[in-house]
Scaffold this active site. Structure first.
Site, PDB file in Angstrom:
ATOM      1  N   ASN A 112     -17.075   7.954  17.496  1.00 48.08           N
ATOM      2  CA  ASN A 112     -18.343   8.502  17.954  1.00 48.08           C
ATOM      3  C   ASN A 112     -18.215  10.003  18.135  1.00 48.08           C
ATOM      4  O   ASN A 112     -17.161  10.521  18.496  1.00 48.08           O
ATOM      5  CB  ASN A 112     -18.796   7.823  19.257  1.00 48.08           C
ATOM      6  CG  ASN A 112     -18.335   8.560  20.501  1.00 48.08           C
ATOM      7  OD1 ASN A 112     -18.962   9.529  20.931  1.00 48.08           O
ATOM      8  ND2 ASN A 112     -17.216   8.116  21.074  1.00 48.08           N
ATOM      9  N   PHE A 116     -22.569  13.421  24.658  1.00 48.98           N
ATOM     10  CA  PHE A 116     -23.195  13.249  25.979  1.00 48.98           C
ATOM     11  C   PHE A 116     -24.722  13.247  25.896  1.00 48.98           C
ATOM     12  O   PHE A 116     -25.421  13.924  26.669  1.00 48.98           O
ATOM     13  CB  PHE A 116     -22.762  14.351  26.951  1.00 48.98           C
ATOM     14  CG  PHE A 116     -21.318  14.325  27.374  1.00 48.98           C
ATOM     15  CD1 PHE A 116     -20.523  13.217  27.171  1.00 48.98           C
ATOM     16  CD2 PHE A 116     -20.758  15.440  27.996  1.00 48.98           C
ATOM     17  CE1 PHE A 116     -19.192  13.211  27.573  1.00 48.98           C
ATOM     18  CE2 PHE A 116     -19.441  15.446  28.410  1.00 48.98           C
ATOM     19  CZ  PHE A 116     -18.643  14.337  28.189  1.00 48.98           C
ATOM     20  N   SER A 177     -13.633  14.293  26.889  1.00 53.69           N
ATOM     21  CA  SER A 177     -14.352  13.943  25.668  1.00 53.69           C
ATOM     22  C   SER A 177     -14.108  15.011  24.603  1.00 53.69           C
ATOM     23  O   SER A 177     -14.153  16.202  24.885  1.00 53.69           O
ATOM     24  CB  SER A 177     -15.854  13.833  25.926  1.00 53.69           C
ATOM     25  OG  SER A 177     -16.564  13.722  24.707  1.00 53.69           O
ATOM     26  N   ASN A 179     -16.144  15.619  22.175  1.00 57.92           N
ATOM     27  CA  ASN A 179     -17.409  15.848  21.486  1.00 57.92           C
ATOM     28  C   ASN A 179     -18.300  16.922  22.101  1.00 57.92           C
ATOM     29  O   ASN A 179     -19.412  17.146  21.633  1.00 57.92           O
ATOM     30  CB  ASN A 179     -18.179  14.523  21.388  1.00 57.92           C
ATOM     31  CG  ASN A 179     -17.416  13.488  20.598  1.00 57.92           C
ATOM     32  OD1 ASN A 179     -16.803  13.800  19.584  1.00 57.92           O
ATOM     33  ND2 ASN A 179     -17.424  12.247  21.072  1.00 57.92           N
ATOM     34  N   THR A 180     -17.844  17.581  23.166  1.00 59.51           N
ATOM     35  CA  THR A 180     -18.532  18.734  23.737  1.00 59.51           C
ATOM     36  C   THR A 180     -17.609  19.933  23.589  1.00 59.51           C
ATOM     37  O   THR A 180     -16.487  19.903  24.117  1.00 59.51           O
ATOM     38  CB  THR A 180     -18.869  18.516  25.221  1.00 59.51           C
ATOM     39  OG1 THR A 180     -19.813  17.436  25.330  1.00 59.51           O
ATOM     40  CG2 THR A 180     -19.481  19.762  25.835  1.00 59.51           C
ATOM     41  N   LYS A 212     -10.765  11.327  34.262  1.00 57.44           N
ATOM     42  CA  LYS A 212     -10.550  10.619  32.999  1.00 57.44           C
ATOM     43  C   LYS A 212      -9.777  11.524  32.049  1.00 57.44           C
ATOM     44  O   LYS A 212     -10.195  12.652  31.778  1.00 57.44           O
ATOM     45  CB  LYS A 212     -11.892  10.224  32.380  1.00 57.44           C
ATOM     46  CG  LYS A 212     -11.759   9.296  31.172  1.00 57.44           C
ATOM     47  CD  LYS A 212     -13.099   8.692  30.802  1.00 57.44           C
ATOM     48  CE  LYS A 212     -12.935   7.628  29.726  1.00 57.44           C
ATOM     49  NZ  LYS A 212     -14.207   6.920  29.464  1.00 57.44           N
ATOM     50  N   ASN A 241      -9.568   8.316  27.455  1.00 60.22           N
ATOM     51  CA  ASN A 241     -10.764   8.580  26.668  1.00 60.22           C
ATOM     52  C   ASN A 241     -10.462   8.283  25.200  1.00 60.22           C
ATOM     53  O   ASN A 241      -9.400   7.749  24.864  1.00 60.22           O
ATOM     54  CB  ASN A 241     -11.193  10.047  26.859  1.00 60.22           C
ATOM     55  CG  ASN A 241     -12.696  10.235  26.814  1.00 60.22           C
ATOM     56  OD1 ASN A 241     -13.364   9.659  25.949  1.00 60.22           O
ATOM     57  ND2 ASN A 241     -13.235  11.021  27.717  1.00 60.22           N
TER      58      ASN A 241
END
Length: 328
Positions: A112, A116, A177, A179-180, A212, A241
């Site tokens: 993915n 967010f 994460s 993805n940011t 996390k 994560n």
């Protein structure tokens, strides 16, 4: 194979033209219509008290499945002993461009790069107040808004924490994460210390705050992170994560979850549990009840499911609960 794997999964994977995010969205929408609330499975030996919170069983739903808390009535009915919503950010945001969710069925994996996507902390707070208490503990995962510069990240997290403070049984600080842009820099010692210090100052009732961590950190980097967590009074860790590594073929950015992450996630759980002595929620690659058992053997106090639920359905929840019961 279970009925879900034989019948429901093939139909779900073809639904909406096979687009993974369309299926996810439609499934959460259907589950949001479940009436009432039912208590989850609590067989003898399943109950746990971890960081001061009572859990009817130790198997939870990981963040990302129900970001905005729309289907919270449904998850206890599927057997989950706790639910983590989010990751939620101060500002509502659409996330990254689509397509951004990909299944790798032959590997029981998911990639993915959602970014967010969520309706924001205030919208989540309003929904949780309207819903009222759940029969299971609710965790809330906090992240940084994409529009917020890294230099202002602390206030971004603090604002969300204030909005949601009385609504969560525990809070997860998501600094891992992939993805940011720039988010993982918040795992660095100085930045993480500032963030956790600010959250501690906003926590008069001592709500459990967890961090996390990414599976891609070296032991040395994890050790530094744990030093900060211990210094700042963190209640526990969530390991792990998604990973930016590619143990299976996939081209493009994003975080990989699912079965290929199982071994590394268990390694990180073992390391952080041993080095910190803190409670750990183990997540990553739990696709069979034996995977959950190995997480507990590695030192996890609780476990969470996401990708495994997609591939194996609610039967996996029940199997993991049975596999991780404490002896009477």
């Amino acid at each position: 194979m279970s009925l879900y794997e034989r019948v429901a999964r093939p139909l779900l994977f073809r639904w909406g033209g096979g687009d993974a995010e369309t299926v996810h969205e439609r499934t959460v929408r259907l589950l949001s219509r479940v009436p009432g609330v039912r208590h989850p499975l609590s067989p003898p030996g399943a109950r746990r008290t971890v960081f001061g919170v009572d859990f009817p069983n130790p198997v939870g739903l990981a963040a990302g499945m129900d970001k905005d808390g729309r289907a919270l009535r449904a998850w206890p009915r599927l057997g989950f002993g706790f639910v983590e919503v989010g990751t939620v950010t101060r500002h509502a945001q659409p996330g990254n461009d689509r397509p951004r969710l990909f299944r790798l069925p032959e590997h029981e994996a998911i990639v993915n790069r959602m970014g967010f996507n969520n309706a924001g902390a205030e919208a989540l707070a309003a929904r949780l107040r309207a819903l009222g208490p759940l029969p299971v503990p609710l965790g809330i995962s906090l992240g940084k808004s994409k529009v917020t510069p890294l230099t202002d990240a602390v206030e971004d997290y603090v604002h969300s924490f204030r909005q949601l403070y009385r609504l969560g049984a525990y809070f997860a600080v998501n600094v891992s994460s992939p993805n940011t842009p720039g988010l993982r820099e918040l795992q660095d010692k100085a930045q993480l210390s500032a963030l956790l210090g600010a959250l501690r100052a906003e926590n008069p009732e001592g709500r459990p705050v967890l961090v996390k961590v990414a599976p891609d950190l070296t032991d040395a980097a994890l050790g530094e992170l744990l030093d900060v967590c211990l210094d700042r009074g963190v209640a526990g860790l969530i390991a792990t994560n998604t990973t930016v590594e590619r143990p299976v073929p996939f081209d493009g950015p994003g975080g990989l979850s699912g079965r290929p992450l199982a071994a590394r996630a268990a390694e990180v759980v073992r390391f952080v549990a041993k080095e910190s002595g803190l409670p750990v929620i183990g997540v990553g690659g739990i696709s069979r009840p034996d995977d959950a058992r190995r997480m507990f053997d590695a030192g996890a106090s609780l476990v969470q499911l996401y990708s495994g639920l997609i591939y194996h359905g609610p039967g996996l929840v029940r199997g993991c609960v049975a596999a991780t019961r404490l002896p009477l």
